[in-house]
Design an enzyme around this catalytic site. Sequence first.
Site, PDB file in Angstrom:
ATOM      1  N   GLU A   1      26.210 -18.191 -18.080  1.00 25.34           N
ATOM      2  CA  GLU A   1      25.084 -17.549 -17.401  1.00 25.34           C
ATOM      3  C   GLU A   1      24.832 -18.147 -16.023  1.00 25.34           C
ATOM      4  O   GLU A   1      24.505 -17.439 -15.065  1.00 25.34           O
ATOM      5  CB  GLU A   1      23.827 -17.686 -18.270  1.00 25.34           C
ATOM      6  CG  GLU A   1      22.674 -16.801 -17.843  1.00 25.34           C
ATOM      7  CD  GLU A   1      21.552 -16.836 -18.859  1.00 25.34           C
ATOM      8  OE1 GLU A   1      21.313 -15.812 -19.525  1.00 25.34           O
ATOM      9  OE2 GLU A   1      20.911 -17.895 -18.996  1.00 25.34           O
TER      10      GLU A   1
ATOM     11  N   GLU B   1      27.413 -16.776 -13.777  1.00 27.42           N
ATOM     12  CA  GLU B   1      27.085 -15.372 -13.516  1.00 27.42           C
ATOM     13  C   GLU B   1      25.948 -15.263 -12.493  1.00 27.42           C
ATOM     14  O   GLU B   1      26.001 -14.428 -11.573  1.00 27.42           O
ATOM     15  CB  GLU B   1      26.688 -14.692 -14.827  1.00 27.42           C
ATOM     16  CG  GLU B   1      26.360 -13.208 -14.682  1.00 27.42           C
ATOM     17  CD  GLU B   1      25.867 -12.587 -15.977  1.00 27.42           C
ATOM     18  OE1 GLU B   1      25.698 -11.351 -15.998  1.00 27.42           O
ATOM     19  OE2 GLU B   1      25.623 -13.322 -16.968  1.00 27.42           O
TER      20      GLU B   1
ATOM     21  N   CYS C   1      18.917 -14.215 -23.852  1.00 20.85           N
ATOM     22  CA  CYS C   1      18.935 -15.046 -25.059  1.00 20.85           C
ATOM     23  C   CYS C   1      18.022 -14.520 -26.150  1.00 20.85           C
ATOM     24  O   CYS C   1      18.292 -14.715 -27.334  1.00 20.85           O
ATOM     25  CB  CYS C   1      18.496 -16.476 -24.725  1.00 20.85           C
ATOM     26  SG  CYS C   1      19.572 -17.338 -23.582  1.00 20.85           S
TER      27      CYS C   1
ATOM     28  N   SER D   1      21.555 -10.437 -17.923  1.00 19.09           N
ATOM     29  CA  SER D   1      22.816 -11.180 -18.009  1.00 19.09           C
ATOM     30  C   SER D   1      23.672 -10.545 -19.090  1.00 19.09           C
ATOM     31  O   SER D   1      23.175 -10.095 -20.121  1.00 19.09           O
ATOM     32  CB  SER D   1      22.537 -12.644 -18.360  1.00 19.09           C
ATOM     33  OG  SER D   1      23.722 -13.290 -18.774  1.00 19.09           O
TER      34      SER D   1
ATOM     35  N   LYS E   1      16.406 -12.273 -34.864  1.00 16.03           N
ATOM     36  CA  LYS E   1      17.809 -12.685 -34.930  1.00 16.03           C
ATOM     37  C   LYS E   1      18.531 -11.982 -36.079  1.00 16.03           C
ATOM     38  O   LYS E   1      19.751 -11.793 -36.037  1.00 16.03           O
ATOM     39  CB  LYS E   1      17.914 -14.204 -35.076  1.00 16.03           C
ATOM     40  CG  LYS E   1      17.579 -14.985 -33.812  1.00 16.03           C
ATOM     41  CD  LYS E   1      18.610 -14.755 -32.732  1.00 16.03           C
ATOM     42  CE  LYS E   1      18.307 -15.560 -31.480  1.00 16.03           C
ATOM     43  NZ  LYS E   1      19.319 -15.325 -30.422  1.00 16.03           N
TER      44      LYS E   1
ATOM     45  N   GLU F   1      19.612  -8.868 -34.409  1.00 14.56           N
ATOM     46  CA  GLU F   1      20.666  -9.125 -33.421  1.00 14.56           C
ATOM     47  C   GLU F   1      22.024  -9.309 -34.085  1.00 14.56           C
ATOM     48  O   GLU F   1      23.035  -8.770 -33.620  1.00 14.56           O
ATOM     49  CB  GLU F   1      20.321 -10.364 -32.600  1.00 14.56           C
ATOM     50  CG  GLU F   1      21.367 -10.688 -31.539  1.00 14.56           C
ATOM     51  CD  GLU F   1      21.103 -11.989 -30.817  1.00 14.56           C
ATOM     52  OE1 GLU F   1      21.471 -12.084 -29.635  1.00 14.56           O
ATOM     53  OE2 GLU F   1      20.537 -12.915 -31.429  1.00 14.56           O
TER      54      GLU F   1
ATOM     55  N   GLU G   1      27.847  -4.276 -31.624  1.00 13.20           N
ATOM     56  CA  GLU G   1      28.659  -4.929 -30.596  1.00 13.20           C
ATOM     57  C   GLU G   1      28.827  -6.425 -30.846  1.00 13.20           C
ATOM     58  O   GLU G   1      29.623  -7.084 -30.156  1.00 13.20           O
ATOM     59  CB  GLU G   1      28.060  -4.696 -29.206  1.00 13.20           C
ATOM     60  CG  GLU G   1      26.658  -5.223 -29.003  1.00 13.20           C
ATOM     61  CD  GLU G   1      25.577  -4.222 -29.355  1.00 13.20           C
ATOM     62  OE1 GLU G   1      24.490  -4.309 -28.760  1.00 13.20           O
ATOM     63  OE2 GLU G   1      25.795  -3.368 -30.238  1.00 13.20           O
TER      64      GLU G   1
ATOM     65  N   CYS H   1      10.568 -20.096 -28.493  1.00  9.51           N
ATOM     66  CA  CYS H   1      11.045 -20.165 -29.877  1.00  9.51           C
ATOM     67  C   CYS H   1      10.208 -21.075 -30.764  1.00  9.51           C
ATOM     68  O   CYS H   1      10.223 -20.925 -31.991  1.00  9.51           O
ATOM     69  CB  CYS H   1      12.494 -20.622 -29.901  1.00  9.51           C
ATOM     70  SG  CYS H   1      13.611 -19.514 -28.999  1.00  9.51           S
TER      71      CYS H   1
END
Length: 470
Positions: A164, A167, A184, A204, A243, A246, A251, A388
């Site tokens: 990242e 990037e 994230c 990102s 999560k 996710e 993908e 978090c």
Amino acid sequence: MPSSIEPIIHIDQELCTGCRRCATVCPVDAIIGERRSPQSVDPQRCVICGQCVQVCSAYAAEGDSRLTRRSDKLRERGQLSSVHEPLFAAYSTGHASELREALDDPKRFNIVQCAPVIRVSLAEEFGMPFGTLTPGKMASALRRVGFDRIYDTNFGADVTIMEEGTELISRVMSGEALPMFTSCCPAWVKHAETAAPHLLHHLSSCKSPMQMVGALAKTYGAKAEGVSPGDIFSVAVMPCTCKKFESSREEMTVDGYREVDLVITTRELAQLIKAKGIDFNSLPDEPFDSPLGLYSGAGTIFGATGGVMEAAIRTGYELVTHEALPDLQLEFIRGAEGIRTATVQLGDLELRVAIVAGLKYVHGILEQVSKGECPYHFIEVMACPEGCVSGGGQPKLLLERDRTAAYAARKASIYNHDSTLKIRKSHENPAIIQLYKDYLGEPLGEVSHHLLHTKFNSRSPKSSGMMSSP
């Protein structure tokens, strides 16, 4: 438009009193219902942050004959039959029972990774003070639960910074697709896909640290262990209920395999440890397994709001200036709920950054980006109010004063852990250096792009098809 989402956040209609405390903390108005009547959740709008689960205070009274039996409710919720805590109206789908069955299969090679904040919150479930740091006991408990390898999401956080950060510098130098948002937080990503699909190219392309570890475990790690990727059962312990969503995204696969097969929360891990009869408080400290268990201080601070930004600046400063950062305690980045902004001087480059803690605060920035008026280069967004540490899967605290104290203690413990580590920058982690030397090559290279980057898709009901980030 994608197919309908399997609900993860639920409200038990038998138990809900219609107080609407859940609605007051929902950042996307996904809670539906009249006051004093049972509420429901719109799964398309819901970002699965689990804040409603954290604040819900309506629970099943012991022995109430009018309610569905407790054993049946536990089974419906995916929880272990040994769970003794109250059953609240708002809850997230559990997977501890499924995990216990998987761990009993001798054919599987079971690996687990733990998010940065688990080591400063898990102990609360065993009567220890808020913020008690227990990475060694956690690793020890996971081995006794039945895992073959104990890895760390912090390692993935260090990889994220390498990818990242590179990037970001590339985008800043080219002036393209700015500002760049972090990717994230899965709840934030889902919200962007739903509410602002036209801005997805600003995210990102990096997968989250959890998914990066999952991808590396079934490629780099599998090769090192001499294990077939198909025999690996990859588990993640997360403070975040989103999560679970996710890890199930289409993908999030590598070479045909799911990167993370199952996600459990902090609370679910505690329930599993208790069900096994493990005396957590008496466990010896044990290490994580190499190489995917070695991490820097920069990796561990991902658990607090502003941590991703601070970790990125620690590495970005040195990549740009080729000089050591004078002070690693970037206090101006740290904080609590709301929006914080700063200007960071990276040599001749003036980097303007923003940190958004709490999804409800991001809408003004999205409007600025849409109008081409956003002044920032890099924006960190975390859906939960203090990052978090305040995730929906964390130990449940009913009193506001306890939540405030717990969040503060968890953050303080994270930053203290960082300050005591010998390696505090992602690019100086020797395991990361070896990973790029032996396997990935370079950040944003062909191998890392295949394993560690992804695309995001529109989930807007207004979309007439799929809109992907480039």
